[in-house]
Enzyme design. Structure first.
Site, mmCIF file in Angstrom:
data_model
loop_
_atom_site.group_PDB
_atom_site.id
_atom_site.type_symbol
_atom_site.label_atom_id
_atom_site.label_comp_id
_atom_site.label_asym_id
_atom_site.label_seq_id
_atom_site.Cartn_x
_atom_site.Cartn_y
_atom_site.Cartn_z
ATOM 1 N N SER A 93 -25.562 16.694 -14.389
ATOM 2 C CA SER A 93 -26.228 16.353 -15.631
ATOM 3 C C SER A 93 -27.481 16.858 -16.077
ATOM 4 O O SER A 93 -27.496 16.833 -17.215
ATOM 5 C CB SER A 93 -26.229 14.723 -15.437
ATOM 6 O OG SER A 93 -27.286 14.472 -14.609
ATOM 7 N N LYS A 143 -27.949 15.327 -22.478
ATOM 8 C CA LYS A 143 -28.457 14.444 -23.425
ATOM 9 C C LYS A 143 -28.293 14.972 -24.842
ATOM 10 O O LYS A 143 -28.315 14.268 -26.006
ATOM 11 C CB LYS A 143 -29.658 13.904 -23.162
ATOM 12 C CG LYS A 143 -29.472 12.767 -21.959
ATOM 13 C CD LYS A 143 -28.948 11.368 -22.468
ATOM 14 C CE LYS A 143 -29.232 10.407 -21.352
ATOM 15 N NZ LYS A 143 -28.721 9.077 -21.735
#
Length: 325
Positions: A309, A58
């Protein structure tokens, strides 16, 4: 009424985002997994975004978006709604730019993500359990205080920035044939799919989402984004969006080959595998692509990459999920 098709992010947009991130973000490596290679009968590689600043992919989107703003927009302060990792990324990027950040997270956000944003100096609010509740509160704060909203996924700048994960995969492994990538709101999966299809057109890109939150699966069945029931107790807290982003779906409709779902019960085993065999700490969302291989939901074909992720999970949560034996 004429319906205008959305403009899609291109590989050149992704490359421009990579230029913004150069020297700022970590270019995470591709790690060969000998165990998965032997088990799957094809070369398997891991893309460990838990090694990224902020502990997840992110940061790529958060920093790029803030960098795209004018000084006046940044200076008023930024606000976002997040399940946790995007909030930490925005908090970190805001700290780097020297501007205040306000983060709205769910009441169920893991402690590691709450404390991470707070430690970075963000003002944090904890509201409800759904994306809609968080966005509504963030919008209230934006309007009342004149803040600049940083979207978590449904935005071309965010998509291009998250697509740098796919750009790096394509550059580091030109012969890639299969990429497994997480599906939450769709920022990562849409960006990675666009980048991979530009660099390796014959490669398969497969989205992976939790069985209890199949927002992309339902959207593909309906031919458009649909809202699914909330699943606030799912283990993969970063993938529990109740609706795929509109712009994200437009990208995935042209660049994603398939989507599969994985049960929550498979996630702790994948997390333990990554810890035992690769010394990588993955949160449940981060381990779901590996879980798709371990459960046979996806068969590795040619050089296969699993995107990991993120790894934002506290020690107590890790012990609870993996068992204290």
């Amino acid at each position: 009424m004429t319906v205008v098709a959305p403009t899609l992010v291109t590989i050149e947009d992704v490359r421009r985002a990579a230029a913004v991130l150069r020297g700022v973000a970590v270019r995470t490596p591709l790690l060969a997994s000998e165990t998965l290679t032997a088990q799957c009968g094809a070369p398997v590689w891991l893309k460990p975004e838990m090694l990224q600043k902020g502990g997840a992919f992110k940061f790529r989107g958060g920093y790029t978006y803030l960098a795209s703003l004018g000084a006046a927009d940044r200076g008023r302060g930024v606000v976002t709604a997040s399940s946790g990792n995007h909030g930490q990324a925005v908090a970190l990027a805001a700290k780097m730019f020297g501007v205040p950040a306000t983060i709205v997270m769910p009441t169920t956000a893991p402690r590691a993500k709450r404390e991470g944003a707070e430690r970075l100096g963000a003002r944090c609010f904890y509201v409800g359990t759904t994306t809609a509740e968080r966005i509504a509160r963030a919008e209230e704060l934006r309007a009342a205080e004149g803040l600049t909203y940083v979207p978590p996924f449904d935005d071309p700048t965010i998509i291009a920035a998250q697509g740098t994960v796919g750009l790096e995969i394509g550059e580091d492994l030109p012969r890639v044939r299969t990429v497994l990538v997480q599906v939450g709101g769709g920022g990562l999966s849409s960006g990675v799919a666009i980048a991979i299809k530009a660099l390796a057109p014959t490669a398969r890109v497969i989205g992976v989402e939790p069985e209890g939150s199949p927002k992309l699966t339902r959207a593909r069945e309906a031919g458009a984004p649909v809202t699914i029931p909330a699943n606030p107790h799912g283990l993969a807290d970063g993938l529990l969006a109740v609706r795929i982003g509109t712009l994200n779906f437009a990208h995935l409709a042209v660049a994603l080959d398939d989507v599969v779902t994985v049960p929550d019960a498979a996630l702790p085993g994948a997390m333990r595998f990554l810890l035992d065999r690769h010394k990588l700490v993955a949160e449940p969302s981060g381990a779901i692509a590996v879980a798709a291989l371990l459960t046979g939901r996806v068969k590795a074909e040619g050089d296969t990459v699993c995107v990991l992720s993120g790894g934002n999970i506290e020690w107590d949560g890790l012990r609870e999920l993996l068992g204290d034996d």
